[in-house]
Write a protein that holds these residues in place. Structure first.
Motif, PDB file in Angstrom:
ATOM      1  N   UNK A  99       0.828  -1.202   0.000  1.00 28.57           N
ATOM      2  CA  UNK A  99       0.000   0.000   0.000  1.00 28.57           C
ATOM      3  C   UNK A  99       0.865   1.255   0.000  1.00 28.57           C
ATOM      4  N   UNK A 100       2.013   1.209   0.695  1.00 32.24           N
ATOM      5  CA  UNK A 100       2.880   2.383   0.738  1.00 32.24           C
ATOM      6  C   UNK A 100       3.473   2.675  -0.626  1.00 32.24           C
ATOM      7  N   UNK A 101       3.884   1.626  -1.338  1.00 28.77           N
ATOM      8  CA  UNK A 101       4.424   1.836  -2.676  1.00 28.77           C
ATOM      9  C   UNK A 101       3.344   2.370  -3.625  1.00 28.77           C
ATOM     10  N   UNK A 102       2.123   1.867  -3.474  1.00 34.66           N
ATOM     11  CA  UNK A 102       1.021   2.373  -4.304  1.00 34.66           C
ATOM     12  C   UNK A 102       0.746   3.837  -3.993  1.00 34.66           C
ATOM     13  N   UNK A 103       0.772   4.180  -2.689  1.00 34.93           N
ATOM     14  CA  UNK A 103       0.527   5.562  -2.296  1.00 34.93           C
ATOM     15  C   UNK A 103       1.625   6.478  -2.831  1.00 34.93           C
ATOM     16  N   UNK A 104       2.888   6.035  -2.719  1.00 38.27           N
ATOM     17  CA  UNK A 104       3.983   6.837  -3.231  1.00 38.27           C
ATOM     18  C   UNK A 104       3.884   7.054  -4.733  1.00 38.27           C
ATOM     19  N   UNK A 105       3.507   6.010  -5.450  1.00 37.17           N
ATOM     20  CA  UNK A 105       3.364   6.136  -6.901  1.00 37.17           C
ATOM     21  C   UNK A 105       2.229   7.098  -7.252  1.00 37.17           C
ATOM     22  N   UNK A 106       1.099   6.972  -6.547  1.00 39.01           N
ATOM     23  CA  UNK A 106      -0.032   7.863  -6.814  1.00 39.01           C
ATOM     24  C   UNK A 106       0.341   9.311  -6.529  1.00 39.01           C
ATOM     25  N   UNK A 107       1.069   9.535  -5.439  1.00 42.93           N
ATOM     26  CA  UNK A 107       1.479  10.892  -5.080  1.00 42.93           C
ATOM     27  C   UNK A 107       2.437  11.463  -6.124  1.00 42.93           C
ATOM     28  N   UNK A 108       3.374  10.667  -6.561  1.00 44.37           N
ATOM     29  CA  UNK A 108       4.336  11.129  -7.564  1.00 44.37           C
ATOM     30  C   UNK A 108       3.638  11.446  -8.887  1.00 44.37           C
ATOM     31  N   UNK A 109       2.690  10.604  -9.284  1.00 45.44           N
ATOM     32  CA  UNK A 109       1.948  10.855 -10.518  1.00 45.44           C
ATOM     33  C   UNK A 109       1.184  12.180 -10.438  1.00 45.44           C
ATOM     34  N   UNK A 110       0.517  12.394  -9.327  1.00 40.72           N
ATOM     35  CA  UNK A 110      -0.256  13.619  -9.193  1.00 40.72           C
ATOM     36  C   UNK A 110       0.656  14.829  -9.096  1.00 40.72           C
ATOM     37  N   UNK A 111       1.764  14.701  -8.385  1.00 44.47           N
ATOM     38  CA  UNK A 111       2.709  15.809  -8.275  1.00 44.47           C
ATOM     39  C   UNK A 111       3.196  16.258  -9.649  1.00 44.47           C
ATOM     40  N   UNK A 112       3.507  15.309 -10.500  1.00 43.73           N
ATOM     41  CA  UNK A 112       3.998  15.660 -11.835  1.00 43.73           C
ATOM     42  C   UNK A 112       2.898  16.251 -12.701  1.00 43.73           C
ATOM     43  N   UNK A 113       1.663  15.806 -12.487  1.00 41.52           N
ATOM     44  CA  UNK A 113       0.548  16.384 -13.247  1.00 41.52           C
ATOM     45  C   UNK A 113       0.242  17.804 -12.785  1.00 41.52           C
ATOM     46  N   UNK A 114       0.378  18.054 -11.489  1.00 43.40           N
ATOM     47  CA  UNK A 114       0.068  19.380 -10.959  1.00 43.40           C
ATOM     48  C   UNK A 114       1.159  20.395 -11.273  1.00 43.40           C
ATOM     49  N   UNK A 115       2.399  19.945 -11.297  1.00 40.64           N
ATOM     50  CA  UNK A 115       3.531  20.856 -11.530  1.00 40.64           C
ATOM     51  C   UNK A 115       4.486  20.231 -12.541  1.00 40.64           C
ATOM     52  N   UNK A 116       4.049  20.129 -13.792  1.00 42.15           N
ATOM     53  CA  UNK A 116       4.880  19.416 -14.781  1.00 42.15           C
ATOM     54  C   UNK A 116       6.218  20.082 -15.058  1.00 42.15           C
ATOM     55  N   UNK A 117       6.335  21.378 -14.762  1.00 42.90           N
ATOM     56  CA  UNK A 117       7.588  22.083 -15.046  1.00 42.90           C
ATOM     57  C   UNK A 117       8.338  22.446 -13.768  1.00 42.90           C
ATOM     58  N   UNK A 118       7.977  21.825 -12.677  1.00 45.48           N
ATOM     59  CA  UNK A 118       8.642  22.132 -11.407  1.00 45.48           C
ATOM     60  C   UNK A 118      10.130  21.805 -11.484  1.00 45.48           C
TER      61      UNK A 118
END
Length: 518
Positions: free
Chosen positions: A34-53
């Motif tokens: 579950x932790x790996x799934x949560x980390x992956x989901x967070x990373x995916x959303x982070x990149x979608x929210x700030x693609x040029x960060x």
């Protein structure tokens, strides 16, 4: 992949139910964890929210929420992002899943820092400090609090993992010491997002939750695909959304209709200057809202022998004297209390006894809170088959509960539920994330509305909007009062959500505006 919340009713689960689901899933040892799934989901959303960060600061607490952040940081760094990571955990106290995530992060080119990054500005902040683990930090942790205050002061986009750190999952109240303290912090200062994991929590949608959480996203981490029978807890509340577009009721009316087909609304309130302070505008606003939101006929009785013969701006509203108004109680949906002042108490015994459908607001609620006889008359309505809706703001609710505003706001769901069951009424507790509670029902939280509604008279408009919907409902419809309160609150907030942000929204404009179809 995290998803925006769909436009459907959504179940909300408290922290106890969420933990039960989590423990059942963990017992199955799903792979990836579950932790790996949560980390992956967070990373995916982070990149979608700030693609040029260019620079991402990830704050990780000592518990499993911090482990989710570690897993996300490792993925972001592996994909070439510049990551600064602040971790407050201790290896010897970590769960096995957190140790795996820690090792993954240590294998990447991540800058580890015990203090906020000062030399290099960050474009995105990932808040994985506490999440649902707030219970283990019941007393304020000075280091966590300091990191949070630094993050609040930043203009960077913020993504909270599961919950904004310090926000109580069940109540939406900030834990003491964790709320923003910076003078310039406001909802528009930062773009805030929250990725809720496994379940949606009620605290995200009421009290401080809406400002704290910002845009809410959801990922169940694949629980629905696990080959096991998970617990099925009852929802703590429902996030309300209408089953049909909110303009459908008006659009679907039959051609072979007449004004009597959609019910009568009678508004009683608006004391005159004889009592020292004229508040006729409140009752007029409630009547105007009922008129413009679909009632077949609207009647208005102004207290203290109001001298108006008609309302020039709304001649459709028919004025009634006291004798005529009281005669119409059994056949009308009655709104009583808007601008009623001290004058409304004298009429309340008859209003409580004879109104077929009754909505009580403002000074009617204050009078009942102060008079045990009126309170008992109100309680007698439910067993007699006479439904009632109460629309208190937190102070009025506190008076009815013989409590205080801080106590009501500390657990808005519990306050509304207690009031509904004690008085055998439907209760619409106003505020950010209004609560609609009825005896024997799971409470609903209204998701619409914003600070444009923080102006005088908008509560009176809400009363009229609820009454208009209630009056037009067919006899025998199950849970009429609850449905009307939910529908009125949703439409009331939707008007504010669709209003241009740079224009003030007056109560009069609110009363005359229909919510856009959605």
């Amino acid at each position: 992949m995290p998803q925006r919340l769909p436009a459907t009713p959504l179940p909300l689960f408290n922290s106890a139910s969420t933990r039960a689901l989590e423990q059942a899933a963990l017992a199955w040892h799903p792979q990836p964890s579950l932790m790996q799934r949560a980390g992956r989901a967070c990373a995916q959303l982070a990149q979608a929210l700030a693609p040029h960060a260019q620079h991402i600061w990830v704050l990780c607490g000592p518990g499993n929420n911090g482990g989710d952040g570690l897993a996300a940081a490792a993925i972001l760094a592996a994909q070439g992002r510049k990551v600064t990571l602040t971790w407050l955990g201790q290896r010897e106290r970590c769960s096995s899943d957190t140790l795996v995530a820690l090792q993954q992060a240590q294998n990447q080119a991540i800058h580890w820092s015990d203090t906020p990054p000062a030399l290099q500005p960050h474009d995105l902040i990932v808040d994985a400090l506490l999440g649902l683990g707030l219970h283990s930090q019941a007393a304020t942790n000075p280091r966590i609090a300091a990191l949070l205050q630094h993050s609040y002061a930043s203009p960077a986009t913020v993504l909270a993992v599961d919950l904004p750190s310090g926000l109580q999952a069940d109540t939406g109240l900030w834990q003491a010491g964790y709320a923003p303290q910076t003078p310039h912090h406001s909802p528009g200062h930062q773009q805030r997002h929250t990725l809720s994991l496994l379940t949606l929590k009620p605290g995200l949608f009421t009290a401080d939750g809406r400002d704290a959480a910002g845009q809410i996203w959801f990922d169940d981490l694949g629980l629905g695909q696990l080959p096991i029978a998970l617990p099925s807890p009852a929802p703590t509340a429902w996030l309300h959304h209408p089953a049909a577009p909110i303009t459908a009721g008006l659009a679907a009316r039959r051609h072979a209709s007449h004004k009597g087909s959609f019910g009568d609304v009678l508004v009683i309130g608006g004391q005159g200057l004889q009592a020292g302070a004229a508040m006729q505008g409140a009752a007029i606003l409630a009547a105007s809202a009922a008129l413009h939101h679909g009632a077949g006929r609207v009647f208005l009785h102004l207290l203290d022998h109001g001298q108006l013969q008609q309302l020039p701006q709304t001649p459709e509203i028919m004025l009634r004297n006291q004798v005529t108004a009281l005669a119409q109680l059994p056949s009308s949906t009655v709104v009583c209390g808007c601008g009623g002042g001290s004058s409304v108490a004298a009429l309340l015994p008859k209003v409580l006894e004879h109104s077929a459908r009754l909505l009580l607001d403002a000074d009617a609620l204050n009078a009942i809170a102060a008079d045990a006889m009126l309170r008992q008359r109100l309680k007698n309505r439910g067993p007699a088959g006479l439904p009632t809706v109460l629309t208190p703001h937190p102070l009025e609710a506190a008076r009815l509960l013989n409590s205080s505003v801080p106590a009501v706001q500390a657990d808005r769901l519990a306050a509304a539920h207690t009031l509904a069951n004690t008085l055998d009424c439907t209760v619409l507790l106003k505020g950010s994330g209004s609560i609609i509670a009825s005896p024997g029902e799971v409470p609903h939280i209204n998701p619409t509305g914003n600070a444009l509604l923080a102006t005088g008279g908008t509560g009176d408009v809400l009363a009229g909007m609820v009454a208009a919907r209630w009056a037009s409902m067919p006899n025998g419809m199950h849970r009429q009062a609850h449905h009307a309160a939910c529908a009125g609150a949703y439409a009331h907030g939707a008007i504010a959500d669709g209003w241009p942000a740079q224009r003030p929204l007056t109560a009069q404009a609110l009363a005359r505006t229909l919510a856009r179809a959605c």
